[in-house]
Design an enzyme around this catalytic site. Sequence first.
Site, PDB file in Angstrom:
ATOM      1  N   ASP A 175      37.720  76.120 -40.571  1.00  0.00           N
ATOM      2  CA  ASP A 175      38.872  75.786 -41.414  1.00  0.00           C
ATOM      3  C   ASP A 175      38.476  74.597 -42.291  1.00  0.00           C
ATOM      4  O   ASP A 175      37.865  73.631 -41.839  1.00  0.00           O
ATOM      5  CB  ASP A 175      40.082  75.428 -40.549  1.00  0.00           C
ATOM      6  N   ASN A 198      50.079  82.257 -37.308  1.00  0.00           N
ATOM      7  CA  ASN A 198      51.321  81.900 -37.991  1.00  0.00           C
ATOM      8  C   ASN A 198      51.776  83.114 -38.794  1.00  0.00           C
ATOM      9  O   ASN A 198      50.967  83.755 -39.472  1.00  0.00           O
ATOM     10  CB  ASN A 198      51.095  80.712 -38.936  1.00  0.00           C
ATOM     11  N   HIS A 220      45.145  85.769 -39.832  1.00  0.00           N
ATOM     12  CA  HIS A 220      44.060  84.932 -39.309  1.00  0.00           C
ATOM     13  C   HIS A 220      44.505  84.272 -38.018  1.00  0.00           C
ATOM     14  O   HIS A 220      45.648  83.836 -37.888  1.00  0.00           O
ATOM     15  CB  HIS A 220      43.628  83.871 -40.337  1.00  0.00           C
ATOM     16  N   LEU A 221      43.555  84.199 -37.105  1.00  0.00           N
ATOM     17  CA  LEU A 221      43.793  83.552 -35.818  1.00  0.00           C
ATOM     18  C   LEU A 221      43.172  82.161 -35.874  1.00  0.00           C
ATOM     19  O   LEU A 221      41.974  82.017 -36.110  1.00  0.00           O
ATOM     20  CB  LEU A 221      43.139  84.376 -34.706  1.00  0.00           C
ATOM     21  N   HIS A 222      44.002  81.134 -35.675  1.00  0.00           N
ATOM     22  CA  HIS A 222      43.482  79.770 -35.585  1.00  0.00           C
ATOM     23  C   HIS A 222      42.951  79.561 -34.172  1.00  0.00           C
ATOM     24  O   HIS A 222      43.643  79.853 -33.195  1.00  0.00           O
ATOM     25  CB  HIS A 222      44.595  78.740 -35.798  1.00  0.00           C
TER      26      HIS A 222
HETATM   27  P1  AMP Z   1      48.082  79.193 -42.267  1.00  0.00           P
HETATM   28  O1  AMP Z   1      48.866  77.965 -42.644  1.00  0.00           O
HETATM   29  O2  AMP Z   1      48.328  79.665 -40.858  1.00  0.00           O
HETATM   30  O3  AMP Z   1      48.256  80.302 -43.294  1.00  0.00           O
HETATM   31  O4  AMP Z   1      46.562  78.762 -42.286  1.00  0.00           O
HETATM   32  C1  AMP Z   1      45.770  78.770 -43.415  1.00  0.00           C
HETATM   33  C2  AMP Z   1      44.575  77.935 -43.099  1.00  0.00           C
HETATM   34  O5  AMP Z   1      43.568  78.221 -44.046  1.00  0.00           O
HETATM   35  C3  AMP Z   1      44.841  76.425 -43.177  1.00  0.00           C
HETATM   36  O6  AMP Z   1      44.543  75.835 -41.910  1.00  0.00           O
HETATM   37  C4  AMP Z   1      43.895  75.961 -44.270  1.00  0.00           C
HETATM   38  O7  AMP Z   1      43.341  74.689 -44.012  1.00  0.00           O
HETATM   39  C5  AMP Z   1      42.848  77.046 -44.280  1.00  0.00           C
HETATM   40  N1  AMP Z   1      42.142  77.220 -45.543  1.00  0.00           N
HETATM   41  C6  AMP Z   1      42.668  77.249 -46.792  1.00  0.00           C
HETATM   42  N2  AMP Z   1      41.708  77.461 -47.699  1.00  0.00           N
HETATM   43  C7  AMP Z   1      40.537  77.582 -47.022  1.00  0.00           C
HETATM   44  C8  AMP Z   1      39.181  77.787 -47.397  1.00  0.00           C
HETATM   45  N3  AMP Z   1      38.810  77.949 -48.681  1.00  0.00           N
HETATM   46  N4  AMP Z   1      38.238  77.827 -46.417  1.00  0.00           N
HETATM   47  C9  AMP Z   1      38.589  77.672 -45.128  1.00  0.00           C
HETATM   48  N5  AMP Z   1      39.852  77.477 -44.703  1.00  0.00           N
HETATM   49  C10 AMP Z   1      40.818  77.424 -45.630  1.00  0.00           C
END
Ligand code: AMP
Length: 120
Positions: A36, A93, A106-108
């Site tokens: 991330d 989320n 996406h899975l965090h």
């Molecule tokens: P969500 O809020 O669950 O949709 O998570 C999206 C995640 O994507 C966030 O934790 C961001 O920090 C991450 N994110 C956004 N842009 C990028 C990127 N270019 N590369 C890696 N992670 C990203």
Amino acid sequence: MSEDSNTASCLFCRIIAGEIPAKIVRQDDRAVAFEDVNPQAPTHVLVVPRQHIGTLNDLTVQQEALVGHLIAMARDIARERGHAEAGYRTVFNCNAAAGQTVFHVHLHLLGGRTLSWPPG
Ligand code: AMP
Ligand code: ZN
């Protein structure tokens, strides 16, 4: 544009296609894991299906095994990084109230520190 690939408009499809750089952690024929860009813990990895699926709401019965695969990949990364015993968190989320900002499932994977509950 097919429903499997949305590289014109989807950030994570573009990362999967190699059009936008990311620090890839692990990948196979079904999923890609990358760091991330704004980590919320010492380990903060996103595990995404190669197939474009907008949110969990869009998931079909045929894709249920794919979600299990994402979870298994996150577990393997957590184990590899030594978080298995101490513990770690996996989170999907879904939509605005949960804070979803990128509309490709996406899975965090969060690990490496104590995480509070309930989340904010
Ligand atoms: P969500 O809020 O669950 O949709 O998570 C999206 C995640 O994507 C966030 O934790 C961001 O920090 C991450 N994110 C956004 N842009 C990028 C990127 N270019 N590369 C890696 N992670 C990203
Ligand atoms: Zn996508």
